[in-house]
Design a protein around this motif. Structure first.
Motif, PDB file in Angstrom:
ATOM      1  N   LEU A  50       0.579  15.356  -7.617  1.00 38.43           N
ATOM      2  CA  LEU A  50       0.044  15.211  -6.260  1.00 38.43           C
ATOM      3  C   LEU A  50      -1.138  14.250  -6.312  1.00 38.43           C
ATOM      4  CD1 LEU A  50      -0.002  16.085  -3.269  1.00 38.43           C
ATOM      5  CD2 LEU A  50      -1.530  17.943  -3.960  1.00 38.43           C
ATOM      6  N   THR A  51      -1.048  13.156  -5.547  1.00 36.91           N
ATOM      7  CA  THR A  51      -2.092  12.143  -5.531  1.00 36.91           C
ATOM      8  C   THR A  51      -3.038  12.348  -4.362  1.00 36.91           C
ATOM      9  OG1 THR A  51      -0.516  10.591  -6.479  1.00 36.91           O
ATOM     10  CG2 THR A  51      -2.523   9.665  -5.588  1.00 36.91           C
ATOM     11  N   ARG A  52      -2.494  12.516  -3.164  1.00 32.08           N
ATOM     12  CA  ARG A  52      -3.318  12.757  -1.981  1.00 32.08           C
ATOM     13  C   ARG A  52      -2.529  13.475  -0.906  1.00 32.08           C
ATOM     14  NH1 ARG A  52      -3.205   6.564  -1.653  1.00 32.08           N
ATOM     15  NH2 ARG A  52      -5.020   6.374  -2.929  1.00 32.08           N
ATOM     16  N   GLY A  53      -3.301  14.078  -0.020  1.00 28.58           N
ATOM     17  CA  GLY A  53      -2.684  14.740   1.112  1.00 28.58           C
ATOM     18  C   GLY A  53      -3.460  15.958   1.527  1.00 28.58           C
ATOM     19  N   PRO A  54      -3.210  16.430   2.714  1.00 29.51           N
ATOM     20  CA  PRO A  54      -2.301  15.885   3.702  1.00 29.51           C
ATOM     21  C   PRO A  54      -2.747  14.484   4.143  1.00 29.51           C
ATOM     22  CG  PRO A  54      -3.297  17.945   4.492  1.00 29.51           C
ATOM     23  CD  PRO A  54      -3.867  17.658   3.161  1.00 29.51           C
ATOM     24  N   LEU A  55      -1.765  13.649   4.355  1.00 31.85           N
ATOM     25  CA  LEU A  55      -2.010  12.246   4.664  1.00 31.85           C
ATOM     26  C   LEU A  55      -2.265  12.023   6.143  1.00 31.85           C
ATOM     27  CD1 LEU A  55       0.830  10.557   2.579  1.00 31.85           C
ATOM     28  CD2 LEU A  55      -1.568  10.789   1.936  1.00 31.85           C
ATOM     29  N   ASP A  56      -3.029  10.989   6.405  1.00 30.38           N
ATOM     30  CA  ASP A  56      -3.217  10.478   7.753  1.00 30.38           C
ATOM     31  C   ASP A  56      -1.857   9.966   8.240  1.00 30.38           C
ATOM     32  OD1 ASP A  56      -3.832   7.621   9.258  1.00 30.38           O
ATOM     33  OD2 ASP A  56      -5.195   9.245   9.844  1.00 30.38           O
ATOM     34  N   PRO A  57      -1.490  10.156   9.506  1.00 25.91           N
ATOM     35  CA  PRO A  57      -0.180   9.698   9.990  1.00 25.91           C
ATOM     36  C   PRO A  57       0.095   8.205   9.762  1.00 25.91           C
ATOM     37  CG  PRO A  57      -1.155  11.172  11.597  1.00 25.91           C
ATOM     38  CD  PRO A  57      -2.194  10.930  10.546  1.00 25.91           C
ATOM     39  N   ARG A  58      -0.952   7.368   9.799  1.00 25.13           N
ATOM     40  CA  ARG A  58      -0.728   5.930   9.576  1.00 25.13           C
ATOM     41  C   ARG A  58      -0.311   5.650   8.135  1.00 25.13           C
ATOM     42  NH1 ARG A  58      -6.419   4.223  11.729  1.00 25.13           N
ATOM     43  NH2 ARG A  58      -6.731   6.053  10.472  1.00 25.13           N
ATOM     44  N   ARG A  59      -0.951   6.329   7.180  1.00 27.36           N
ATOM     45  CA  ARG A  59      -0.569   6.141   5.774  1.00 27.36           C
ATOM     46  C   ARG A  59       0.829   6.705   5.527  1.00 27.36           C
ATOM     47  NH1 ARG A  59      -2.397   4.379   1.148  1.00 27.36           N
ATOM     48  NH2 ARG A  59      -1.766   5.377  -0.785  1.00 27.36           N
ATOM     49  N   ALA A  60       1.126   7.842   6.128  1.00 30.30           N
ATOM     50  CA  ALA A  60       2.456   8.437   5.968  1.00 30.30           C
ATOM     51  C   ALA A  60       3.526   7.513   6.537  1.00 30.30           C
ATOM     52  CB  ALA A  60       2.504   9.802   6.640  1.00 30.30           C
ATOM     53  N   LYS A  61       3.230   6.869   7.667  1.00 32.36           N
ATOM     54  CA  LYS A  61       4.194   5.943   8.276  1.00 32.36           C
ATOM     55  C   LYS A  61       4.459   4.764   7.343  1.00 32.36           C
ATOM     56  CE  LYS A  61       4.944   2.960  12.259  1.00 32.36           C
ATOM     57  NZ  LYS A  61       4.381   2.448  13.507  1.00 32.36           N
ATOM     58  N   ARG A  62       3.398   4.236   6.720  1.00 35.02           N
ATOM     59  CA  ARG A  62       3.567   3.119   5.790  1.00 35.02           C
ATOM     60  C   ARG A  62       4.393   3.546   4.581  1.00 35.02           C
ATOM     61  NH1 ARG A  62       1.245   1.479   1.351  1.00 35.02           N
ATOM     62  NH2 ARG A  62      -0.541   2.869   1.444  1.00 35.02           N
ATOM     63  N   LEU A  63       4.118   4.739   4.055  1.00 26.90           N
ATOM     64  CA  LEU A  63       4.866   5.221   2.896  1.00 26.90           C
ATOM     65  C   LEU A  63       6.325   5.546   3.243  1.00 26.90           C
ATOM     66  CD1 LEU A  63       2.285   7.498   1.062  1.00 26.90           C
ATOM     67  CD2 LEU A  63       3.197   5.300   0.311  1.00 26.90           C
ATOM     68  N   ALA A  64       6.591   5.866   4.501  1.00 29.36           N
ATOM     69  CA  ALA A  64       7.970   6.156   4.906  1.00 29.36           C
ATOM     70  C   ALA A  64       8.876   4.955   4.642  1.00 29.36           C
ATOM     71  CB  ALA A  64       8.031   6.564   6.365  1.00 29.36           C
ATOM     72  N   THR A  65       8.313   3.756   4.658  1.00 27.55           N
ATOM     73  CA  THR A  65       9.123   2.564   4.378  1.00 27.55           C
ATOM     74  C   THR A  65       8.848   2.000   2.998  1.00 27.55           C
ATOM     75  OG1 THR A  65       7.479   1.162   5.466  1.00 27.55           O
ATOM     76  CG2 THR A  65       9.344   1.904   6.796  1.00 27.55           C
ATOM     77  N   ASP A  66       7.606   2.142   2.486  1.00 22.46           N
ATOM     78  CA  ASP A  66       7.235   1.509   1.222  1.00 22.46           C
ATOM     79  C   ASP A  66       7.419   2.374  -0.019  1.00 22.46           C
ATOM     80  OD1 ASP A  66       6.529  -0.615   2.789  1.00 22.46           O
ATOM     81  OD2 ASP A  66       4.358  -0.284   2.627  1.00 22.46           O
ATOM     82  N   ALA A  67       7.431   3.671   0.120  1.00 24.56           N
ATOM     83  CA  ALA A  67       7.525   4.558  -1.046  1.00 24.56           C
ATOM     84  C   ALA A  67       8.881   4.400  -1.728  1.00 24.56           C
ATOM     85  CB  ALA A  67       7.320   6.006  -0.628  1.00 24.56           C
ATOM     86  N   ASP A  68       8.884   4.631  -3.036  1.00 28.20           N
ATOM     87  CA  ASP A  68      10.131   4.541  -3.796  1.00 28.20           C
ATOM     88  C   ASP A  68      11.110   5.644  -3.409  1.00 28.20           C
ATOM     89  OD1 ASP A  68       9.392   2.318  -5.606  1.00 28.20           O
ATOM     90  OD2 ASP A  68       7.850   3.739  -6.257  1.00 28.20           O
ATOM     91  N   LEU A  69      10.578   6.828  -3.127  1.00 22.02           N
ATOM     92  CA  LEU A  69      11.407   7.969  -2.738  1.00 22.02           C
ATOM     93  C   LEU A  69      10.735   8.698  -1.582  1.00 22.02           C
ATOM     94  CD1 LEU A  69      12.190   9.446  -6.256  1.00 22.02           C
ATOM     95  CD2 LEU A  69      13.837   8.380  -4.735  1.00 22.02           C
ATOM     96  N   MET A  70      11.556   9.408  -0.822  1.00 26.21           N
ATOM     97  CA  MET A  70      11.041  10.232   0.263  1.00 26.21           C
ATOM     98  C   MET A  70      11.778  11.563   0.226  1.00 26.21           C
ATOM     99  SD  MET A  70      10.940   9.356   4.321  1.00 26.21           S
ATOM    100  CE  MET A  70      10.483  10.561   5.546  1.00 26.21           C
ATOM    101  N   SER A  71      11.039  12.631   0.437  1.00 23.96           N
ATOM    102  CA  SER A  71      11.676  13.943   0.492  1.00 23.96           C
ATOM    103  C   SER A  71      11.178  14.682   1.722  1.00 23.96           C
ATOM    104  CB  SER A  71      11.368  14.756  -0.767  1.00 23.96           C
ATOM    105  OG  SER A  71      10.036  15.199  -0.735  1.00 23.96           O
ATOM    106  N   MET A  72      12.022  15.568   2.197  1.00 28.15           N
ATOM    107  CA  MET A  72      11.660  16.379   3.351  1.00 28.15           C
ATOM    108  C   MET A  72      12.270  17.757   3.151  1.00 28.15           C
ATOM    109  SD  MET A  72      11.911  15.257   7.253  1.00 28.15           S
ATOM    110  CE  MET A  72      11.348  16.262   8.584  1.00 28.15           C
ATOM    111  N   GLY A  73      11.416  18.717   2.934  1.00 29.61           N
ATOM    112  CA  GLY A  73      11.886  20.078   2.690  1.00 29.61           C
ATOM    113  C   GLY A  73      12.101  20.327   1.207  1.00 29.61           C
ATOM    114  N   ILE A  74      12.125  21.605   0.849  1.00 27.40           N
ATOM    115  CA  ILE A  74      12.327  22.002  -0.539  1.00 27.40           C
ATOM    116  C   ILE A  74      13.398  23.069  -0.604  1.00 27.40           C
ATOM    117  CG2 ILE A  74      10.004  21.420  -1.341  1.00 27.40           C
ATOM    118  CD1 ILE A  74       9.228  24.342  -0.986  1.00 27.40           C
ATOM    119  N   TYR A  75      13.907  23.274  -1.801  1.00 30.34           N
ATOM    120  CA  TYR A  75      14.855  24.359  -2.041  1.00 30.34           C
ATOM    121  C   TYR A  75      14.588  24.918  -3.425  1.00 30.34           C
ATOM    122  CZ  TYR A  75      17.458  21.130  -5.025  1.00 30.34           C
ATOM    123  OH  TYR A  75      17.808  20.264  -6.025  1.00 30.34           O
ATOM    124  N   TYR A  76      14.970  26.169  -3.655  1.00 25.10           N
ATOM    125  CA  TYR A  76      14.769  26.797  -4.959  1.00 25.10           C
ATOM    126  C   TYR A  76      16.039  26.646  -5.764  1.00 25.10           C
ATOM    127  CZ  TYR A  76      13.135  29.975  -8.527  1.00 25.10           C
ATOM    128  OH  TYR A  76      12.728  30.506  -9.718  1.00 25.10           O
TER     129      TYR A  76
END
Length: 132
Positions: A50-76
């Protein structure tokens, strides 16, 4: 001659004599989800910190396109015995971001929070945690 009285069984002896329950499985310790644990090891063996967070919506929006991977939700995952993120395919990311953006900081479910994770090899993960 008086008859010998039977000794009453103790509670521990009665419990030990019970047959094992069919619903009991191997005992596993509780494992925190990725954000609470401040990192996780993915199914492929990569450790994400974990590097940072919770993120500001503007940074999250930028990472939504620039990040290598994106995840939403978890499972066991029972096989590995830990919580793992649900990684999104490239085509799913725009729609997932719109859903997450609507729920960032929401007071009603589903609410979302964005976090940034990094791997040792420099890859970046946008992790959207969902609360119901």
């Amino acid at each position: 001659m008086p008859k010998k009285q039977k000794r009453a069984a103790t509670l521990a002896e009665m419990v030990a004599a019970l047959p094992p329950s069919a619903t009991e499985g191997p005992c596993r310790s509780y494992v925190d989800p990725p954000v609470a644990a401040r990192g996780f090891t993915g199914a492929e063996g990569t450790y994400w910190r974990l590097t940072r967070g919770p993120l500001d919506p503007r940074r999250a929006k930028r990472l939504a396109t620039d990040a290598d991977l994106m995840s939403m939700g978890i499972y066991y995952d029972d096989e590995v015995g830990r919580w793992l993120p649900r990684f999104l395919a490239e085509a799913e990311r725009p729609a997932a971001w719109l859903e997450a953006r609507a729920g960032l900081g929401a007071a009603y479910p589903p609410a979302h929070e964005a976090y940034e994770f990094t791997a040792d090899d420099g890859r970046v993960l946008l992790f959207i945690e969902t609360y119901c």
